[in-house]
Design a protein around this motif. Structure first.
Motif, PDB file in Angstrom:
ATOM      1  N   PHE A 108      31.456 -48.264  52.721  1.00 23.08           N
ATOM      2  CA  PHE A 108      32.041 -48.882  51.515  1.00 23.08           C
ATOM      3  C   PHE A 108      31.039 -49.793  50.819  1.00 23.08           C
ATOM      4  O   PHE A 108      31.049 -49.924  49.597  1.00 23.08           O
ATOM      5  CB  PHE A 108      33.296 -49.693  51.868  1.00 23.08           C
ATOM      6  CG  PHE A 108      34.521 -48.849  52.093  1.00 23.08           C
ATOM      7  CD1 PHE A 108      34.935 -47.922  51.146  1.00 23.08           C
ATOM      8  CD2 PHE A 108      35.278 -48.983  53.245  1.00 23.08           C
ATOM      9  CE1 PHE A 108      36.056 -47.141  51.346  1.00 23.08           C
ATOM     10  CE2 PHE A 108      36.409 -48.209  53.454  1.00 23.08           C
ATOM     11  CZ  PHE A 108      36.797 -47.283  52.509  1.00 23.08           C
ATOM     12  N   ALA A 109      30.180 -50.434  51.621  1.00 24.45           N
ATOM     13  CA  ALA A 109      29.221 -51.383  51.037  1.00 24.45           C
ATOM     14  C   ALA A 109      28.197 -50.699  50.151  1.00 24.45           C
ATOM     15  O   ALA A 109      27.462 -51.365  49.423  1.00 24.45           O
ATOM     16  CB  ALA A 109      28.514 -52.161  52.146  1.00 24.45           C
ATOM     17  N   SER A 110      28.160 -49.359  50.166  1.00 16.63           N
ATOM     18  CA  SER A 110      27.123 -48.690  49.365  1.00 16.63           C
ATOM     19  C   SER A 110      27.302 -48.967  47.873  1.00 16.63           C
ATOM     20  O   SER A 110      26.330 -48.942  47.127  1.00 16.63           O
ATOM     21  CB  SER A 110      27.078 -47.183  49.660  1.00 16.63           C
ATOM     22  OG  SER A 110      28.295 -46.615  49.332  1.00 16.63           O
ATOM     23  N   SER A 111      28.538 -49.283  47.435  1.00 15.60           N
ATOM     24  CA  SER A 111      28.696 -49.613  46.013  1.00 15.60           C
ATOM     25  C   SER A 111      27.953 -50.911  45.682  1.00 15.60           C
ATOM     26  O   SER A 111      27.532 -51.119  44.553  1.00 15.60           O
ATOM     27  CB  SER A 111      30.181 -49.723  45.636  1.00 15.60           C
ATOM     28  OG  SER A 111      30.798 -50.730  46.401  1.00 15.60           O
ATOM     29  N   ALA A 112      27.790 -51.787  46.687  1.00 14.24           N
ATOM     30  CA  ALA A 112      27.100 -53.064  46.444  1.00 14.24           C
ATOM     31  C   ALA A 112      25.622 -53.010  46.805  1.00 14.24           C
ATOM     32  O   ALA A 112      24.793 -53.584  46.103  1.00 14.24           O
ATOM     33  CB  ALA A 112      27.774 -54.178  47.265  1.00 14.24           C
ATOM     34  N   ILE A 113      25.288 -52.338  47.907  1.00 13.59           N
ATOM     35  CA  ILE A 113      23.895 -52.446  48.389  1.00 13.59           C
ATOM     36  C   ILE A 113      23.121 -51.135  48.304  1.00 13.59           C
ATOM     37  O   ILE A 113      21.930 -51.114  48.611  1.00 13.59           O
ATOM     38  CB  ILE A 113      23.838 -53.010  49.836  1.00 13.59           C
ATOM     39  CG1 ILE A 113      24.560 -52.074  50.828  1.00 13.59           C
ATOM     40  CG2 ILE A 113      24.427 -54.403  49.909  1.00 13.59           C
ATOM     41  CD1 ILE A 113      24.463 -52.539  52.288  1.00 13.59           C
ATOM     42  N   GLY A 114      23.800 -50.061  47.905  1.00 13.44           N
ATOM     43  CA  GLY A 114      23.110 -48.784  47.719  1.00 13.44           C
ATOM     44  C   GLY A 114      23.092 -47.942  48.988  1.00 13.44           C
ATOM     45  O   GLY A 114      23.122 -48.472  50.104  1.00 13.44           O
ATOM     46  N   GLU A 115      23.025 -46.614  48.798  1.00 17.91           N
ATOM     47  CA  GLU A 115      23.095 -45.680  49.926  1.00 17.91           C
ATOM     48  C   GLU A 115      21.918 -45.830  50.892  1.00 17.91           C
ATOM     49  O   GLU A 115      22.056 -45.668  52.090  1.00 17.91           O
ATOM     50  CB  GLU A 115      23.137 -44.227  49.429  1.00 17.91           C
ATOM     51  CG  GLU A 115      24.525 -43.708  49.137  1.00 17.91           C
ATOM     52  CD  GLU A 115      24.917 -43.887  47.683  1.00 17.91           C
ATOM     53  OE1 GLU A 115      24.104 -44.464  46.925  1.00 17.91           O
ATOM     54  OE2 GLU A 115      26.018 -43.458  47.299  1.00 17.91           O
ATOM     55  N   GLU A 116      20.733 -46.125  50.324  1.00 18.26           N
ATOM     56  CA  GLU A 116      19.531 -46.195  51.162  1.00 18.26           C
ATOM     57  C   GLU A 116      19.673 -47.302  52.215  1.00 18.26           C
ATOM     58  O   GLU A 116      19.392 -47.103  53.402  1.00 18.26           O
ATOM     59  CB  GLU A 116      18.321 -46.462  50.241  1.00 18.26           C
ATOM     60  CG  GLU A 116      16.994 -46.381  50.907  1.00 18.26           C
ATOM     61  CD  GLU A 116      16.746 -45.026  51.583  1.00 18.26           C
ATOM     62  OE1 GLU A 116      17.022 -43.990  50.944  1.00 18.26           O
ATOM     63  OE2 GLU A 116      16.312 -45.027  52.744  1.00 18.26           O
ATOM     64  N   ARG A 117      20.147 -48.445  51.764  1.00 23.82           N
ATOM     65  CA  ARG A 117      20.327 -49.588  52.673  1.00 23.82           C
ATOM     66  C   ARG A 117      21.426 -49.273  53.704  1.00 23.82           C
ATOM     67  O   ARG A 117      21.320 -49.597  54.890  1.00 23.82           O
ATOM     68  CB  ARG A 117      20.691 -50.819  51.844  1.00 23.82           C
ATOM     69  CG  ARG A 117      21.016 -52.060  52.622  1.00 23.82           C
ATOM     70  CD  ARG A 117      19.779 -52.747  53.112  1.00 23.82           C
ATOM     71  NE  ARG A 117      20.068 -53.377  54.393  1.00 23.82           N
ATOM     72  CZ  ARG A 117      19.267 -54.211  55.012  1.00 23.82           C
ATOM     73  NH1 ARG A 117      18.109 -54.509  54.473  1.00 23.82           N
ATOM     74  NH2 ARG A 117      19.585 -54.741  56.147  1.00 23.82           N
TER      75      ARG A 117
END
Ligand code: SR1
Ligand code: MG
Length: 384
Positions: free
Chosen positions: A263-272
């Motif tokens: 879910f955090a990918s919307s905030a920190i990006g898929e790579e992270r």
């Protein structure tokens, strides 16, 4: 003292009566932003405490959903149990009242709730490794493999937690997969949701995962390990709120945390997210293996390859549980700010659809997925 919901005034009075603070002036704020409890932060000079009290109903729904107060006792017991094996990763418990269903614990307000922090652009470089280590230690050391079956049953009896397990059974494994009243489906996702509801094969896989959840008592779980249950800074991580603790399958907490990294990918990006998931799973595996080598009891320690089998099953189950969590937080009762906070409707729908699709993929493919396959999935996402 019989149970009464506390107020800012009576919370201060309890701490004074217990001798944690003096009779002079103290400040108190109710800061609970969760779904179930009252949380008071009390300060007097240099002294700071959190007093958390369970309400006899689910705050998020109202008094029509009664809940046992026992969960407060279970929560403080779980925090103390976790502290035996991973003291750096939980708040200190100073006092607990069974009758009044409250716990006095360490104030962690120098840290930030991870979900809020990530959305505000904070970075937690140690979070994934810390949670991998926390889970490996607490799950291993509360399991039959470390305690042996007799001692393990002695620990497990404290964590009989039917009301809270029932919430999980309904909200994660049942309601999102049928047209239930608790669901909250955003306009624009109807077709995606219909496709999930009409997929008989998927529902069978979800039923298998629910069966694991209700029958497989591997270890003491946190039971609700999302990024709203973790405080962190750049170098510190603390897990809070184990009121859903019970003896369940190793893969459940692992899968829940993984879902909330997604879910955090919307905030920190898929790579992270990809690198955090990798660090999390690799740390979990290496710490679990270390613990096994030093502390596993007979006959398990003598069975060559058993730890490999346990880890493989944990990972497969974790992918499945992560899939269910992704789906329920997207269309079920307790949504996440990671998705709801996306301002553009079009972008929100894309992200929600993606969460649903990833959830279905993980449930279906959990038995054949490994870390490499997961990385490839993420690589496709990054290229999107
Ligand atoms: C009725 S409680 C809804 C959700 O909030 C808690 O944090 C758990 O995740 C639960 O499923
Ligand atoms: Mg909670």
């Amino acid at each position: 003292m019989t149970y009464q919901a506390l107020t800012e005034r009576t919370a201060v009075e309890r701490l004074q009566a217990l001798g944690f603070i003096g009779q002079g002036e103290a400040s108190c704020e109710e800061i609970g932003d969760g779904n179930l409890n009252l949380v008071f932060r009390v300060r007097q000079g240099e002294k700071r405490f959190i007093l958390k009290q369970a309400l006899p109903y689910a705050k998020v729904v109202g008094e029509s959903w009664p809940l046992s107060l026992e969960r407060a006792w279970i929560e403080q017991a779980a925090l103390k149990e976790f502290a035996k094996f991973a003291p750096a990763f939980v708040p200190h418990v100073y006092h607990a009242s069974k009758e009044e269903a409250f716990t006095v614990m360490e104030d962690l307000s120098h840290l930030t709730i991870v979900r809020h922090g990530l959305l505000a652009g904070e970075v937690y470089p140690l979070l994934a490794g810390h949670i991998g280590s926390f889970l490996a230690k607490t799950l291993f050391h509360t399991s039959d493999f470390a305690l042996g079956p007799v001692a393990k049953k002695g620990v497990a009896r404290t964590y009989y937690n039917p009301d809270l397990c029932d919430i999980t059974e309904k909200l994660i494994f049942t309601d999102p997969f049928c047209d239930a009243e608790t669901n909250q489906i955003e306009e624009g996702l109807e077709q995606d949701v219909e496709a999930i509801w009409s997929d008989r094969e998927l529902r069978r896989e979800v039923a298998k995962l629910e069966a694991l959840f209700v029958t497989k008592g591997d270890a003491l779980l946190h039971g609700d390990l999302h990024t709203g249950s973790i405080f962190a800074s750049a170098d510190e991580t603390r897990v809070i709120d184990p009121e859903f603790a019970f003896y369940g399958p190793f893969g459940f907490d692992v899968g829940q945390f993984m879902a909330h990294l997604f879910f955090a990918s919307s905030a920190i990006g898929e790579e992270r997210v990809r690198s955090d998931v990798e660090t999390f799973l690799a740390t979990y595996e290496s710490v679990f293996r270390e613990r096994w080598e030093s502390f596993a009891v007979a006959p398990f320690r003598d069975a060559d390859g058993l730890v490999d089998d346990v880890l493989k099953t944990t990972l497969a189950d974790a992918f499945g549980f992560a899939g269910c969590e992704l789906i329920r937080r997207t269309i079920g009762l307790a949504p996440v700010a990671d998705l709801e906070g996306i301002e553009s409707k079009a972008e929100r729908i894309v992200r929600k659809r993606h969460a649903l699709q990833t959830g279905v993929f993980l449930i279906r493919n959990r038995l054949t997925l490994d870390l490499q396959a997961l990385k490839e999935l993420f690589a496709q996402e990054v290229a999107r």
